[in-house]
Design a protein around this motif. Sequence first.
Motif, PDB file in Angstrom:
ATOM      1  N   UNK A  14     -34.709  27.215  63.521  1.00 48.70           N
ATOM      2  CA  UNK A  14     -33.316  26.824  63.276  1.00 48.70           C
ATOM      3  C   UNK A  14     -32.973  26.917  61.804  1.00 48.70           C
ATOM      4  N   UNK A  15     -31.686  27.006  61.508  1.00 53.56           N
ATOM      5  CA  UNK A  15     -31.296  26.945  60.095  1.00 53.56           C
ATOM      6  C   UNK A  15     -31.615  25.550  59.559  1.00 53.56           C
ATOM      7  N   UNK A  16     -31.494  25.364  58.285  1.00 53.07           N
ATOM      8  CA  UNK A  16     -31.725  24.034  57.723  1.00 53.07           C
ATOM      9  C   UNK A  16     -30.709  23.053  58.308  1.00 53.07           C
ATOM     10  N   UNK A  22     -22.932  22.512  58.395  1.00 54.19           N
ATOM     11  CA  UNK A  22     -21.823  23.392  58.014  1.00 54.19           C
ATOM     12  C   UNK A  22     -21.377  24.252  59.198  1.00 54.19           C
ATOM     13  N   UNK A  23     -22.347  24.759  59.975  1.00 52.08           N
ATOM     14  CA  UNK A  23     -22.044  25.628  61.106  1.00 52.08           C
ATOM     15  C   UNK A  23     -21.433  24.872  62.292  1.00 52.08           C
ATOM     16  N   UNK A 140     -26.588  14.610  62.179  1.00 57.59           N
ATOM     17  CA  UNK A 140     -25.860  13.426  61.736  1.00 57.59           C
ATOM     18  C   UNK A 140     -26.207  13.043  60.301  1.00 57.59           C
ATOM     19  N   UNK A 141     -25.196  12.623  59.587  1.00 60.06           N
ATOM     20  CA  UNK A 141     -25.406  12.054  58.257  1.00 60.06           C
ATOM     21  C   UNK A 141     -25.417  10.530  58.325  1.00 60.06           C
ATOM     22  N   UNK A 142     -25.147   9.969  59.504  1.00 64.17           N
ATOM     23  CA  UNK A 142     -25.055   8.524  59.658  1.00 64.17           C
ATOM     24  C   UNK A 142     -26.269   7.894  60.322  1.00 64.17           C
ATOM     25  N   UNK A 143     -26.968   8.643  61.160  1.00 63.42           N
ATOM     26  CA  UNK A 143     -28.124   8.068  61.860  1.00 63.42           C
ATOM     27  C   UNK A 143     -29.206   7.700  60.855  1.00 63.42           C
TER      28      UNK A 143
END
Length: 177
Positions: A14-16, A22-23, A140-143
């Motif tokens: 997978x991509x980073x 972003x995708x 997620x940036x929140x998990x």
Amino acid sequence: MLDIDSTVCNIGYLPSRCEAQFLIPGDAECRAVAAKFVVDRSHDALYVHIRAGDILSLKNSLYQPLPIEMIRYAKSQFNTSLIFIGQLEDSEYSRALRLAFPDEEFFFSDRAGLDFEIIRAARRVLLSTSTFAWLAAWISENNDLILLPSLGLFNALEAPEINLIDCNDKRYQFLVP
């Protein structure tokens, strides 16, 4: 769009995570509704994603419903309220969940995009055996806590060809039934 030319799920293909964020920006309306939904509830709640529907037939061992005892164990380990989201249509499994957890919240949106964004917006999640739920939590940036059932596609003994965990990502914990 992500198009992975592979027969296995492997984090290395997978991509980073940053590129994937972003995708997969998500639907702005669903993101706003999900953010409000999460903000209006306890900060410490554990969001339990339920996959039911087709997996209740048990035709594919990699996709299994979350055992009720595993959900009870997670609740006791984190001493928190639960919020169930996902495929909560009327079924024997859904009725069993509601009976087992009568004081917990069940939110049925009938919108996969909203469920995806709620997983992304929540702080703590218990995922179903679902690549859909896994993807939402991964980007997620929140998990800060992602609980994975040691079942099906998340169990290395059942699916050694699948590796969806970045060992450097400290958000992940496995629940063993």
